[in-house]
Design a protein around this motif. Sequence first.
Motif, PDB file in Angstrom:
ATOM      1  N   ARG A 455       0.836  -1.190   0.000  1.00  0.00           N
ATOM      2  CA  ARG A 455       0.000   0.000   0.000  1.00  0.00           C
ATOM      3  C   ARG A 455       0.878   1.251   0.000  1.00  0.00           C
ATOM      4  O   ARG A 455       1.835   1.361   0.758  1.00  0.00           O
ATOM      5  CB  ARG A 455      -0.871  -0.025   1.258  1.00  0.00           C
ATOM      6  N   ASP A 456       0.547   2.223  -0.892  1.00  0.00           N
ATOM      7  CA  ASP A 456       1.393   3.401  -0.953  1.00  0.00           C
ATOM      8  C   ASP A 456       0.769   4.549  -0.157  1.00  0.00           C
ATOM      9  O   ASP A 456      -0.311   4.426   0.423  1.00  0.00           O
ATOM     10  CB  ASP A 456       1.633   3.801  -2.416  1.00  0.00           C
ATOM     11  N   GLU A 457       1.483   5.673  -0.139  1.00  0.00           N
ATOM     12  CA  GLU A 457       1.076   6.783   0.722  1.00  0.00           C
ATOM     13  C   GLU A 457      -0.210   7.445   0.266  1.00  0.00           C
ATOM     14  O   GLU A 457      -0.883   8.104   1.048  1.00  0.00           O
ATOM     15  CB  GLU A 457       2.205   7.818   0.778  1.00  0.00           C
ATOM     16  N   GLY A 458      -0.576   7.266  -0.999  1.00  0.00           N
ATOM     17  CA  GLY A 458      -1.779   7.921  -1.499  1.00  0.00           C
ATOM     18  C   GLY A 458      -3.064   7.197  -1.156  1.00  0.00           C
ATOM     19  O   GLY A 458      -4.140   7.635  -1.554  1.00  0.00           O
ATOM     20  N   GLY A 459      -2.992   6.080  -0.432  1.00  0.00           N
ATOM     21  CA  GLY A 459      -4.199   5.336  -0.104  1.00  0.00           C
ATOM     22  C   GLY A 459      -4.799   4.630  -1.292  1.00  0.00           C
ATOM     23  O   GLY A 459      -5.989   4.303  -1.306  1.00  0.00           O
ATOM     24  N   VAL A 476      -9.934  -5.147 -13.883  1.00  0.00           N
ATOM     25  CA  VAL A 476      -8.964  -4.425 -13.055  1.00  0.00           C
ATOM     26  C   VAL A 476      -9.675  -3.957 -11.788  1.00  0.00           C
ATOM     27  O   VAL A 476     -10.689  -3.266 -11.861  1.00  0.00           O
ATOM     28  CB  VAL A 476      -8.387  -3.209 -13.822  1.00  0.00           C
ATOM     29  N   GLU A 477      -9.154  -4.344 -10.636  1.00  0.00           N
ATOM     30  CA  GLU A 477      -9.758  -3.982  -9.355  1.00  0.00           C
ATOM     31  C   GLU A 477      -8.957  -2.863  -8.693  1.00  0.00           C
ATOM     32  O   GLU A 477      -7.728  -2.918  -8.635  1.00  0.00           O
ATOM     33  CB  GLU A 477      -9.812  -5.203  -8.432  1.00  0.00           C
ATOM     34  N   LEU A 478      -9.660  -1.862  -8.198  1.00  0.00           N
ATOM     35  CA  LEU A 478      -9.046  -0.695  -7.555  1.00  0.00           C
ATOM     36  C   LEU A 478      -9.732  -0.424  -6.226  1.00  0.00           C
ATOM     37  O   LEU A 478     -10.887  -0.803  -6.015  1.00  0.00           O
ATOM     38  CB  LEU A 478      -9.191   0.552  -8.430  1.00  0.00           C
ATOM     39  N   GLU A 479      -9.028   0.302  -5.342  1.00  0.00           N
ATOM     40  CA  GLU A 479      -9.671   0.809  -4.135  1.00  0.00           C
ATOM     41  C   GLU A 479      -8.963   2.089  -3.694  1.00  0.00           C
ATOM     42  O   GLU A 479      -7.726   2.176  -3.728  1.00  0.00           O
ATOM     43  CB  GLU A 479      -9.637  -0.213  -3.007  1.00  0.00           C
ATOM     44  N   LEU A 480      -9.760   3.057  -3.278  1.00  0.00           N
ATOM     45  CA  LEU A 480      -9.266   4.332  -2.765  1.00  0.00           C
ATOM     46  C   LEU A 480      -9.730   4.521  -1.329  1.00  0.00           C
ATOM     47  O   LEU A 480     -10.892   4.232  -1.001  1.00  0.00           O
ATOM     48  CB  LEU A 480      -9.782   5.494  -3.613  1.00  0.00           C
ATOM     49  N   ASP A 481      -8.827   5.022  -0.477  1.00  0.00           N
ATOM     50  CA  ASP A 481      -9.217   5.336   0.896  1.00  0.00           C
ATOM     51  C   ASP A 481     -10.080   6.579   0.962  1.00  0.00           C
ATOM     52  O   ASP A 481     -10.908   6.737   1.871  1.00  0.00           O
ATOM     53  CB  ASP A 481      -7.973   5.524   1.759  1.00  0.00           C
ATOM     54  N   ARG A 482      -9.889   7.491   0.008  1.00  0.00           N
ATOM     55  CA  ARG A 482     -10.643   8.745   0.001  1.00  0.00           C
ATOM     56  C   ARG A 482     -10.900   9.143  -1.446  1.00  0.00           C
ATOM     57  O   ARG A 482     -10.210   8.677  -2.362  1.00  0.00           O
ATOM     58  CB  ARG A 482      -9.867   9.847   0.731  1.00  0.00           C
ATOM     59  N   ALA A 508     -14.502   7.200  -2.770  1.00  0.00           N
ATOM     60  CA  ALA A 508     -13.759   6.292  -1.901  1.00  0.00           C
ATOM     61  C   ALA A 508     -14.400   4.903  -1.957  1.00  0.00           C
ATOM     62  O   ALA A 508     -15.606   4.759  -2.118  1.00  0.00           O
ATOM     63  CB  ALA A 508     -13.754   6.817  -0.469  1.00  0.00           C
ATOM     64  N   GLY A 509     -13.560   3.862  -1.831  1.00  0.00           N
ATOM     65  CA  GLY A 509     -14.053   2.495  -1.837  1.00  0.00           C
ATOM     66  C   GLY A 509     -13.553   1.710  -3.025  1.00  0.00           C
ATOM     67  O   GLY A 509     -12.715   2.173  -3.811  1.00  0.00           O
ATOM     68  N   PRO A 510     -14.079   0.488  -3.193  1.00  0.00           N
ATOM     69  CA  PRO A 510     -13.615  -0.387  -4.277  1.00  0.00           C
ATOM     70  C   PRO A 510     -14.291  -0.061  -5.608  1.00  0.00           C
ATOM     71  O   PRO A 510     -15.432   0.400  -5.651  1.00  0.00           O
ATOM     72  CB  PRO A 510     -14.021  -1.779  -3.798  1.00  0.00           C
ATOM     73  N   HIS A 511     -13.555  -0.288  -6.697  1.00  0.00           N
ATOM     74  CA  HIS A 511     -14.057  -0.063  -8.056  1.00  0.00           C
ATOM     75  C   HIS A 511     -13.500  -1.138  -8.981  1.00  0.00           C
ATOM     76  O   HIS A 511     -12.478  -1.758  -8.689  1.00  0.00           O
ATOM     77  CB  HIS A 511     -13.640   1.319  -8.573  1.00  0.00           C
TER      78      HIS A 511
END
Length: 549
Positions: A455-459, A476-482, A508-511
Amino acid sequence: WYADHAVWSLAFSGGPAWDVVPSPTSVSFANHSTIYDPVRDRLVVYGGDGSNTVWTLGLSGDTGWHAVTPAGVPPQPRSGHAAVHDPVRDRMIVLGGTSTLDARIVTLSLAAGMSWGGRSLALTPPAARYLHSAIYDPVRDCMITFGGTTDSDVWVFSFSGGGRWDRMLVTGKRPSARSAHAATYDPVRDRMIVYGGHDSAGNLNDVWALSLGGRPTWTQLLPAGGPPPVFPPCSAIYDPVRDRLLVFGGYVDDVWALTLTETPTWSVLPVSGERPPARGGHTAIYDPVRDRMLVYGGEVIDAIGDERVWALSLTGNPSWSDITPAFSPPKRAFHTSIYDSRRDRMVIFGGRWEDYQATYPWDNLADTWALSLGPSPADGYWYTLGPGIPPDPRMGHAAIYDPVRDRMVVWGGMAYLPGWQVPVNGPLPRNDMKSLAWSAPTAPDPARFTGVRGRDEGGLRLGRLWPNPSRGETVVELELDRPGRITVDAFDLGGSLVRRLADSQFAAGPHTLSWRGDDQLRHAVGPGVYFVRARSQGAAVTRRVVRVR
């Protein structure tokens, strides 16, 4: 004797009378087949005197003869065959012929342009066998199996249309009948590679290629360098990043690499780290997410077996590491394993359990286990699978992963009588087929997200790319903390941009996104290795995906 090219008609109205149908042509036919196509009011003539040509004769409107070149792969030339018209499916069906002794049923679609269809046999499955090989052919959506005991035939099980077995008609000099060999699919050249094994003359270390496009043809490869020692059974995987075959085991601890370019060459792969003990009867898979080879099980020299899982990292300088979880399945050899690309795990089935201190020193297994993979050894763990009725216990079987139907397919192998007693004539080979299917995930699971470097610093987290390898759509699965803007791109091995998949705001969340294997102009890309990179707010994560034909 002479061939008559005249066409005669017998009128039934009134008094029956013969007459010649005007049909100017210099082409003569003999020992051919003819059907009437009522939809287009024409005769269709195929073959004769060892030819495989198709001619049509219109009976109304255009009444001339026309040579037709149907699409698809034509059958072998033949004479004295039979043909019928199938009105339900608008096709011609051809069977047999003395010049080829081909027992397959061949179909010719009569729709616009005409096209040759598949070949099929009204046969039972192949003879029972064990220590054979099987690969999944993603282009034709089928399983291809070769060898096992004394059989040198190639058999194909087509999954579409309800599934059926066909004996593949091949050309070229064949490999000897063999068992305990290794086989893999070469996606760049659309062929099956077979290495080594054991035949009636002894151990082997030869290499053969079976082309699968058009008319399948065997070719023996004669690589420079090497070859590896001849001690089957070993394992082989295809390394898609470096376009090579990797062979391990055969009761030696070296890893051999065979480049598959125009000049194939054997070389010993220089590796670091603690090596797995020399072994045979193990399995190996390629882990495309982490660019590594995983080895499990097998018979180890001077030991009962090895329950450890070994990983050979292929990025940079190859290095071995022991990634065995705290808990492991029973030791085994001559089992099968596949890589489940949707769930990022290795799945094993069956095999032979060994304990030479027990009353009965070995037994067959029918259990199924999955090894969850992760970015570090601590993330991996074994767990059991298999609701429903499992296959009978067996060893020396073959297995593939069917990515279209999301399942593991097992066929053949060697089993025993109830109570694990060996019959008078020896163990019982099998020719049955079983599948273990999993339901596809309906939404991204955050627990499965693992960036290539964590996990990188950008969430931002980039999850699995599945199926992998892929010949159709890649998810392709993605997720953002914000919330934030995400750019997702596909690149080739040279770092050139192939396709931009996304460049917009995401909550924010999974995509999930999808890539259909095309470039910016919507043209299909070629087979090979590609990289998908996701960027957001200065952070970037990259994963690898393999495209096959």
